[in-house]
Design a protein around this motif. Structure first.
Motif, PDB file in Angstrom:
ATOM      1  N   ASN A 184       0.762  -1.236  -0.004  1.00  0.00           N
ATOM      2  CA  ASN A 184      -0.052  -0.085  -0.220  1.00  0.00           C
ATOM      3  C   ASN A 184       0.923   1.193   0.047  1.00  0.00           C
ATOM      4  N   ALA A 185       1.856   1.183   0.817  1.00  0.00           N
ATOM      5  CA  ALA A 185       2.881   2.530   0.874  1.00  0.00           C
ATOM      6  C   ALA A 185       3.400   2.729  -0.445  1.00  0.00           C
ATOM      7  N   THR A 186       3.653   1.828  -1.253  1.00  0.00           N
ATOM      8  CA  THR A 186       4.247   1.930  -2.613  1.00  0.00           C
ATOM      9  C   THR A 186       3.276   1.801  -3.670  1.00  0.00           C
ATOM     10  N   SER A 187       2.107   1.535  -3.473  1.00  0.00           N
ATOM     11  CA  SER A 187       0.920   1.660  -4.521  1.00  0.00           C
ATOM     12  C   SER A 187       1.309   0.533  -5.558  1.00  0.00           C
ATOM     13  N   GLN A 188       1.518  -0.522  -5.110  1.00  0.00           N
ATOM     14  CA  GLN A 188       1.582  -1.903  -6.029  1.00  0.00           C
ATOM     15  C   GLN A 188       0.201  -2.125  -6.617  1.00  0.00           C
ATOM     16  N   SER A 189       0.489  -2.561  -7.885  1.00  0.00           N
ATOM     17  CA  SER A 189      -0.832  -2.989  -8.558  1.00  0.00           C
ATOM     18  C   SER A 189      -1.010  -4.301  -8.288  1.00  0.00           C
ATOM     19  N   SER A 190      -0.231  -5.102  -7.815  1.00  0.00           N
ATOM     20  CA  SER A 190      -0.360  -6.406  -7.273  1.00  0.00           C
ATOM     21  C   SER A 190       0.154  -6.858  -6.009  1.00  0.00           C
ATOM     22  N   VAL A 191      -0.188  -7.855  -5.390  1.00  0.00           N
ATOM     23  CA  VAL A 191       0.124  -8.346  -4.230  1.00  0.00           C
ATOM     24  C   VAL A 191       1.552  -8.876  -4.108  1.00  0.00           C
ATOM     25  N   ILE A 192       2.381  -8.205  -2.990  1.00  0.00           N
ATOM     26  CA  ILE A 192       3.869  -8.456  -2.976  1.00  0.00           C
ATOM     27  C   ILE A 192       3.845  -9.991  -2.663  1.00  0.00           C
ATOM     28  N   PRO A 193       4.790 -10.754  -3.463  1.00  0.00           N
ATOM     29  CA  PRO A 193       4.742 -12.347  -3.094  1.00  0.00           C
ATOM     30  C   PRO A 193       5.553 -12.615  -1.967  1.00  0.00           C
ATOM     31  N   THR A 194       5.108 -12.677  -0.614  1.00  0.00           N
ATOM     32  CA  THR A 194       6.000 -12.844   0.324  1.00  0.00           C
ATOM     33  C   THR A 194       6.630 -14.075   0.363  1.00  0.00           C
ATOM     34  N   GLN A 195       6.149 -15.079  -0.121  1.00  0.00           N
ATOM     35  CA  GLN A 195       7.022 -16.446  -0.022  1.00  0.00           C
ATOM     36  C   GLN A 195       8.488 -16.367  -1.108  1.00  0.00           C
ATOM     37  N   LYS A 196       8.413 -15.397  -1.944  1.00  0.00           N
ATOM     38  CA  LYS A 196       9.317 -15.179  -2.899  1.00  0.00           C
ATOM     39  C   LYS A 196      10.569 -14.062  -2.598  1.00  0.00           C
ATOM     40  N   LEU A 197       9.986 -13.164  -1.538  1.00  0.00           N
ATOM     41  CA  LEU A 197      10.936 -12.185  -1.052  1.00  0.00           C
ATOM     42  C   LEU A 197      12.517 -12.583  -0.550  1.00  0.00           C
ATOM     43  N   THR A 198      13.269 -11.765  -0.680  1.00  0.00           N
ATOM     44  CA  THR A 198      14.636 -12.060  -0.299  1.00  0.00           C
ATOM     45  C   THR A 198      15.300 -10.613   0.398  1.00  0.00           C
ATOM     46  N   ASN A 199      16.524 -10.867   0.695  1.00  0.00           N
ATOM     47  CA  ASN A 199      17.275  -9.561   1.043  1.00  0.00           C
ATOM     48  C   ASN A 199      17.715  -8.705  -0.089  1.00  0.00           C
ATOM     49  N   GLN A 206       4.205   5.848  -5.145  1.00  0.00           N
ATOM     50  CA  GLN A 206       3.910   7.393  -4.449  1.00  0.00           C
ATOM     51  C   GLN A 206       2.742   6.982  -3.660  1.00  0.00           C
ATOM     52  N   THR A 207       2.242   8.006  -2.745  1.00  0.00           N
ATOM     53  CA  THR A 207       0.916   7.884  -2.121  1.00  0.00           C
ATOM     54  C   THR A 207       0.824   9.325  -2.049  1.00  0.00           C
ATOM     55  N   SER A 208      -0.547   9.822  -1.653  1.00  0.00           N
ATOM     56  CA  SER A 208      -0.977  11.212  -1.364  1.00  0.00           C
ATOM     57  C   SER A 208      -1.858  11.294  -0.445  1.00  0.00           C
ATOM     58  N   PHE A 209      -1.914  12.356   0.448  1.00  0.00           N
ATOM     59  CA  PHE A 209      -2.883  12.740   1.351  1.00  0.00           C
ATOM     60  C   PHE A 209      -2.897  13.992   1.916  1.00  0.00           C
ATOM     61  N   GLY A 210      -3.865  14.799   1.901  1.00  0.00           N
ATOM     62  CA  GLY A 210      -4.140  16.257   2.522  1.00  0.00           C
ATOM     63  C   GLY A 210      -3.174  17.190   1.520  1.00  0.00           C
ATOM     64  N   GLY A 211      -2.876  16.865   0.309  1.00  0.00           N
ATOM     65  CA  GLY A 211      -2.151  17.801  -0.393  1.00  0.00           C
ATOM     66  C   GLY A 211      -0.801  17.551  -0.508  1.00  0.00           C
ATOM     67  N   TYR A 212      -0.352  16.361   0.208  1.00  0.00           N
ATOM     68  CA  TYR A 212       1.241  15.806   0.201  1.00  0.00           C
ATOM     69  C   TYR A 212       1.336  14.809  -0.527  1.00  0.00           C
ATOM     70  N   THR A 213       2.353  14.714  -1.329  1.00  0.00           N
ATOM     71  CA  THR A 213       2.705  13.412  -2.030  1.00  0.00           C
ATOM     72  C   THR A 213       4.005  13.166  -1.809  1.00  0.00           C
ATOM     73  N   TYR A 214       4.149  11.653  -1.402  1.00  0.00           N
ATOM     74  CA  TYR A 214       5.200  10.878  -0.612  1.00  0.00           C
ATOM     75  C   TYR A 214       5.823  10.017  -1.638  1.00  0.00           C
ATOM     76  N   GLN A 215       7.158   9.858  -1.780  1.00  0.00           N
ATOM     77  CA  GLN A 215       7.770   8.629  -2.333  1.00  0.00           C
ATOM     78  C   GLN A 215       8.325   7.957  -1.439  1.00  0.00           C
ATOM     79  N   THR A 216       7.892   6.729  -1.591  1.00  0.00           N
ATOM     80  CA  THR A 216       8.568   5.710  -0.516  1.00  0.00           C
ATOM     81  C   THR A 216       9.440   4.497  -1.295  1.00  0.00           C
ATOM     82  N   SER A 217      10.489   4.387  -0.855  1.00  0.00           N
ATOM     83  CA  SER A 217      11.452   3.363  -1.432  1.00  0.00           C
ATOM     84  C   SER A 217      11.720   2.333  -0.395  1.00  0.00           C
ATOM     85  N   VAL A 218      11.607   1.194  -0.623  1.00  0.00           N
ATOM     86  CA  VAL A 218      11.699   0.099   0.049  1.00  0.00           C
ATOM     87  C   VAL A 218      12.767  -0.954   0.071  1.00  0.00           C
ATOM     88  N   ASN A 219      13.550  -1.356   0.892  1.00  0.00           N
ATOM     89  CA  ASN A 219      14.612  -2.430   0.697  1.00  0.00           C
ATOM     90  C   ASN A 219      14.350  -3.545   1.671  1.00  0.00           C
TER      91      ASN A 219
END
Length: 294
Positions: A184-199, A206-219
């Motif tokens: 949700n924080a990265t506005s993915q169009s499909s569900v993150i594949p939990t079983q396939k995640l690695t390091n 991006q997400t927006s609320f109240g006039g603010y737009t945020y860019q979220t990068s995840v590692n």
């Protein structure tokens, strides 16, 4: 990806508590275990005793300093949470037991700063629905003690069952709660594949609320938590198909503000509350009172 480093690097003289100084850490956060802390919370009255829940998300001190401020105003942390579908507790009333965390920052074990719940599309009253029906939720703590003042936000995310089922955690609910929040924080169009995640897994959006737009990068990183069921609350029901209760990965989020209102001193939430009917509001209150009385 952040290096695993000592929680006590040399520091130049500087007034303590400055948001800019907290961001000057080269590491994005300090590792709690390096100074007596833990990446598991302390949950009261578990069976067996001594179980905890994973701190499976960190909002890095590399994020914009405004985002790390624990406020709804000026694009702060609460407004950021609202930008991807989470809000503060139902009518401002805390429900459920407190949990404590020790971030190794010199504060010792502290109860959560707050509990944040999925708002089901209604930022004003939707967390009442989450309280009753269950859903994604998280607790958070701020690493700002005298021994390790990074300003990073440590989050324990999970997906819980309805209140009628004592808000137990769903199967694989710690990893899924983490990944659905990241999605949700990265506005993915499909569900993150939990079983396939690695390091080496990364996501951004991006997400927006109240006039603010945020860019979220995840590692996603390894090394802070173990791939284990040992010591994990609800391990009997959370672990599925022979897998451990948690996969040992932590999602490190770096958040930048891309745009904001011209008058950023105005609360970012007030203009974005969605209207609901009085009847719907009364129904939510009635259901809440009924469920609590059960």
């Amino acid at each position: 990806m952040f290096s695993l480093v000592s929680a006590h690097p040399p520091r130049p003289p500087h007034p303590p508590g400055s948001p800019a100084y907290r961001r000057n850490t080269n590491y994005g956060y300090y590792i709690p275990m390096n100074d007596g802390g833990s990446m598991l919370t302390e949950v009261p009255d578990t069976y067996p005793t001594g179980l905890g829940e994973p701190l499976n998300i960190i909002i890095s001190a590399y994020s914009d300093s405004v985002v790390l401020q624990n406020t709804v105003d000026n694009g702060g942390l609460i407004n950021y949470f609202q930008s991807f579908g989470f809000a503060t507790e139902c009518l401002g009333q805390h429900s459920g037991s407190d949990q404590a965390a020790n971030l190794g920052d010199g504060h010792g074990w502290l109860n959560e700063t707050a509990v944040i719940r999925w708002d089901y599309g209604n930022v004003t009253f939707g967390t009442c629905e989450e309280t009753i029906n269950g859903g994604n939720h998280f607790r958070y703590w701020i690493q700002n003690g005298p021994d390790a003042d990074s300003g990073a936000i440590f989050i324990a995310a999970s997906y819980e069952l309805p209140i009628a089922q004592q808000h137990n955690i769903i199967s694989n609910g710690y990893d899924l709660g983490r990944d659905w929040l990241v999605g949700n924080a990265t506005s993915q169009s499909s569900v993150i594949p939990t079983q396939k995640l690695t390091n080496t897994s990364t996501y951004s959006g991006q997400t927006s609320f109240g006039g603010y737009t945020y860019q979220t990068s995840v590692n996603y990183i390894s090394g802070l938590l173990q791939n284990t069921s040992q010591g994990i609350n609800h391990y009997q029901s959370v672990a599925v198909n022979g897998s451990n209760a948690i996969d040992g990965l932590v999602a490190v989020m770096t958040v930048k503000i891309l745009s904001q209102p011209e008058n950023s001193s105005t609360s970012g939430a007030k203009s974005s509350y969605r209207c609901v009917s009085l009847l719907w509001t009364l129904a939510v209150l009635a259901c809440t009172l009924t469920a609590v009385s059960l």
